[in-house]
Design an enzyme around this catalytic site. Structure first.
Site, PDB file in Angstrom:
ATOM      1  N   TRP A   1      40.805  76.222  57.249  1.00  0.00           N
ATOM      2  CA  TRP A   1      40.975  74.938  56.538  1.00  0.00           C
ATOM      3  C   TRP A   1      41.331  73.796  57.465  1.00  0.00           C
ATOM      4  CZ3 TRP A   1      41.458  72.593  51.640  1.00  0.00           C
ATOM      5  CH2 TRP A   1      42.275  71.476  51.579  1.00  0.00           C
ATOM      6  N   MET A   2      40.784  72.612  57.163  1.00  0.00           N
ATOM      7  CA  MET A   2      41.152  71.367  57.864  1.00  0.00           C
ATOM      8  C   MET A   2      41.487  70.287  56.841  1.00  0.00           C
ATOM      9  SD  MET A   2      38.377  68.902  59.793  1.00  0.00           S
ATOM     10  CE  MET A   2      38.477  69.459  61.472  1.00  0.00           C
ATOM     11  N   ASN A   3      42.610  69.560  57.050  1.00  0.00           N
ATOM     12  CA  ASN A   3      42.725  68.254  56.384  1.00  0.00           C
ATOM     13  C   ASN A   3      42.956  67.157  57.412  1.00  0.00           C
ATOM     14  OD1 ASN A   3      45.380  69.831  55.607  1.00  0.00           O
ATOM     15  ND2 ASN A   3      46.031  67.754  55.217  1.00  0.00           N
ATOM     16  N   ASP A   4      43.970  66.360  57.291  1.00  0.00           N
ATOM     17  CA  ASP A   4      44.050  65.097  58.037  1.00  0.00           C
ATOM     18  C   ASP A   4      43.708  65.170  59.535  1.00  0.00           C
ATOM     19  OD1 ASP A   4      45.460  64.852  55.697  1.00  0.00           O
ATOM     20  OD2 ASP A   4      47.284  64.102  56.604  1.00  0.00           O
TER      21      ASP A   4
ATOM     22  N   ARG B   1      57.181  61.152  56.189  1.00  0.00           N
ATOM     23  CA  ARG B   1      56.233  61.866  57.057  1.00  0.00           C
ATOM     24  C   ARG B   1      55.191  60.965  57.733  1.00  0.00           C
ATOM     25  NH1 ARG B   1      55.472  63.711  51.770  1.00  0.00           N
ATOM     26  NH2 ARG B   1      53.604  62.967  50.734  1.00  0.00           N
ATOM     27  N   ASP B   2      54.431  61.629  58.620  1.00  0.00           N
ATOM     28  CA  ASP B   2      53.226  61.084  59.244  1.00  0.00           C
ATOM     29  C   ASP B   2      53.511  59.929  60.216  1.00  0.00           C
ATOM     30  OD1 ASP B   2      52.186  62.880  57.405  1.00  0.00           O
ATOM     31  OD2 ASP B   2      51.573  61.337  55.979  1.00  0.00           O
TER      32      ASP B   2
ATOM     33  N   PHE C   1      53.282  68.987  59.860  1.00  0.00           N
ATOM     34  CA  PHE C   1      52.464  68.022  59.132  1.00  0.00           C
ATOM     35  C   PHE C   1      51.934  66.942  60.091  1.00  0.00           C
ATOM     36  CE2 PHE C   1      53.625  68.387  54.326  1.00  0.00           C
ATOM     37  CZ  PHE C   1      53.286  69.715  54.334  1.00  0.00           C
ATOM     38  N   SER C   2      51.318  65.943  59.494  1.00  0.00           N
ATOM     39  CA  SER C   2      50.544  64.978  60.274  1.00  0.00           C
ATOM     40  C   SER C   2      51.379  64.144  61.241  1.00  0.00           C
ATOM     41  CB  SER C   2      49.786  64.044  59.340  1.00  0.00           C
ATOM     42  OG  SER C   2      48.722  64.759  58.778  1.00  0.00           O
TER      43      SER C   2
ATOM     44  N   GLU D   1      51.004  57.531  52.425  1.00  0.00           N
ATOM     45  CA  GLU D   1      50.991  58.514  53.520  1.00  0.00           C
ATOM     46  C   GLU D   1      50.234  57.920  54.712  1.00  0.00           C
ATOM     47  OE1 GLU D   1      51.008  62.759  51.369  1.00  0.00           O
ATOM     48  OE2 GLU D   1      49.074  61.799  51.176  1.00  0.00           O
TER      49      GLU D   1
HETATM   50  C1  FRU Z   1      47.932  63.675  53.721  1.00  0.00           C
HETATM   51  C2  FRU Z   1      49.064  64.678  53.834  1.00  0.00           C
HETATM   52  C3  FRU Z   1      50.116  64.153  54.792  1.00  0.00           C
HETATM   53  C4  FRU Z   1      50.768  65.381  55.269  1.00  0.00           C
HETATM   54  C5  FRU Z   1      49.609  66.364  55.345  1.00  0.00           C
HETATM   55  C6  FRU Z   1      49.965  67.779  55.024  1.00  0.00           C
HETATM   56  O1  FRU Z   1      46.720  64.231  53.349  1.00  0.00           O
HETATM   57  O2  FRU Z   1      49.600  64.936  52.568  1.00  0.00           O
HETATM   58  O3  FRU Z   1      50.998  63.222  54.212  1.00  0.00           O
HETATM   59  O4  FRU Z   1      51.383  65.198  56.511  1.00  0.00           O
HETATM   60  O5  FRU Z   1      48.639  65.899  54.428  1.00  0.00           O
HETATM   61  O6  FRU Z   1      48.926  68.656  55.297  1.00  0.00           O
END
Ligand code: FRU
Length: 499
Positions: free
Chosen positions: A41-44, A172-173, A103-104, A228
């Site tokens: 899986w990939m997100n940010d 976060r982030d 997290f990010s 975010e």
């Molecule tokens: C945004 C988010 C960030 C967080 C990360 C967690 O898509 O919710 O705020 O750091 O994804 O995977």
């Protein structure tokens, strides 16, 4: 940094797993030039930076499953933002302050040559009532572009550094940068007790001790709830605060994504730390675009990349996908008439294998295919003009076969451009369409579609608006056709994109 043996068991396990399992993913089963996770899986996007002569792009990563899970940082490098080479995972959740996930965050080259990563660590605390609650803190890791060691003094920004009324659960982030005078600064997303989003500005001399300067901007419960992934930069004489907002309410044709990226445009006062907003706008009007980050390239371009997915549909796929999630095409940002616009990075032109042009194709109420204009890796430029008076609708269908297609259609009398993936092969009737208001002159409009195997990004009127979507259709569906309800004259420039 030499010592591989200082890396944690969790990180070594992830590296071992990704090396073995990614070998089963054939290159032709991935996007060709959009970055996808090495496995799982990939997100940010995270830590988007230029370090030691190459672009580094990290990403929120759960290697062990194609669904979200304890977050690691995946890692890839490129010299043109299109050809990506995977490097071993950079961070794993292996410390008391981040065992719930890394997290990010962002990356910065330090004056001493090290690459610094600043990221959010997620852990739990027991509340006064005996329940569990997440706590988010900001942490550092230092490395050489390959291996990263978490700073022994982590966390460096904690709940104690929050202003009154800010949540320690939603904090976060961090976006980290260095001012010309050497001070470090970062902006961090935070939620206030009312549930609204705000962006906090911090400052440090040494990256280790941080002090809160102020709330740079706040939501007041407009433009979504929690904000975010903030990013702050100056472009063409304007200051831009890029934010990914959760739970936005639509306003007319704006902000339809629920969770979506928007920007505040205005003036950032570096002394007071206040962001004075003049305007706000959505950044992508499609279905799949979130958590964007930008970089200043060595040749001075502000380039943005986002997660080409959305939080509403990202869990609808089956568990047996070997990979899930991809990055958007990197896009150059610029202002035109006060509006933040985007164009595909110019490096993409080097992937053009050929050029097929048609001029003055007349389409009158029928479906037209043009020899050579086909495929799932295509740079397709269209100029549409009315012919014999107004027309009702112009459509282009792609990723098409007998069963499937995805479409972009324009209705001049409504000034609305629509993307529609209802027939793309999805087995769930959720979020298949999105509409945007677009400018045109009596039905004349310019579209540029960038197709990769599993996505389409539609740039309208030379980047004035962009609509992005992931497309899950089997790659054998590769036909393209054009249709007009009424009559149009069409100019087409198409190039296959190969690596
Ligand atoms: C945004 C988010 C960030 C967080 C990360 C967690 O898509 O919710 O705020 O750091 O994804 O995977």
């Amino acid at each position: 940094m030499d010592e591989l043996n200082t890396l944690s068991r969790a990180l070594l396990d992830a590296r071992h797993y990704e090396t073995n399992q990614s070998a089963f993913i054939m290159p032709e089963d991935r996007p060709a030039f959009h970055l996808s996770p090495r496995v799982g899986w990939m997100n940010d996007p995270n830590g988007f930076s230029f370090y030691n002569g190459r672009y580094h792009l990290f990403y929120q990563y759960h290697p062990y499953d194609s669904h979200w899970g304890p977050m690691h940082w995946g890692h890839a490098v490129s010299s043109d933002l299109l050809h990506w080479e995977y490097l071993p995972a950079a961070l794993a959740p292996d410390m008391p302050y981040d065992y719930g996930g890394c997290f990010s965050g962002t990356a910065l080259t330090l004056p001493d040559g090290r690459h610094a990563l600043m990221y959010t660590g997620v852990a739990d605390k027991i509340t006064r009532h005996g329940g569990r609650q997440q706590v988010q803190t900001q942490n550092l890791a230092f490395g050489d572009g390959l291996n990263y060691a978490k700073f022994p003094g982590n966390p460096v920004i904690t709940a104690e550094d929050l202003p009154a009324g800010a949540s320690d659960e939603h904090f976060r982030d961090p976006k980290l940068w260095q001012e010309p005078d050497g001070r470090y600064r970062c902006v961090i997303a935070s939620r206030d007790n009312e549930g609204g989003g705000q962006v906090l500005l911090y400052e440090s001399e040494d990256l280790v001790s941080w002090r809160l300067i102020r709330k740079a901007a706040e939501n007041h419960n407009r433009l979504g709830l929690m904000w975010e992934c903030p990013d702050l930069f100056r472009l063409d004489g304007q200051d831009v605060l890029l934010v990914s907002a959760q739970d936005m309410l639509p306003q007319g044709f704006e902000y339809h994504n629920g969770d979506g990226v928007f920007c505040l445009i205005g003036t950032f006062d570096p002394e007071s730390g206040e962001f004075r907003e003049r305007a706000n706008q959505a950044v992508d009007y499609g279905i799949d675009f979130y958590a964007a980050q930008t970089i200043l390239t060595p040749d001075g371009r502000r380039v943005m990349v986002g997660w080409l997915m959305n939080w509403d549909t990202c869990n609808q796929h089956y568990r047996n996908y070997p990979w899930f999630g991809q990055m958007s095409l990197p896009r150059e940002l610029f202002f035109r008439d006060g509006v933040l616009c985007q164009r595909p990075i110019r490096e993409l032109e080097q992937l053009r294998a050929d050029r097929i042009c048609y001029e003055n194709v007349e389409i009158r109420g029928e479906k037209v295919s043009l020899p050579g204009v086909d495929g799932r890796q295509l740079d397709l430029e269209l100029e549409v003009f009315p012919l014999d008076g107004p027309y009702q609708r112009f459509s282009v269908w792609f990723a098409q076969d007998e069963q499937f297609h995805t479409g972009v259609s324009f209705r001049p009398h409504e000034s609305v451009l629509k993307i529609d993936r209802k027939f793309s092969g999805s087995r769930r009737a959720i979020i298949h369409q999105r509409r945007a208001k677009v400018a045109h002159e009596n039905g004349a409009i310019r579209l540029r579609l960038i197709l990769d195997r599993f996505s389409a990004e539609v740039f309208v009127n030379d980047g004035e608006k962009v609509m992005s979507l992931a497309v899950d259709t089997p790659v054998t569906a590769d036909r393209i056709s054009f249709f007009a309800d009424g009559a149009v004259r069409l100019n087409v420039k198409a190039s296959h994109l190969t690596k």
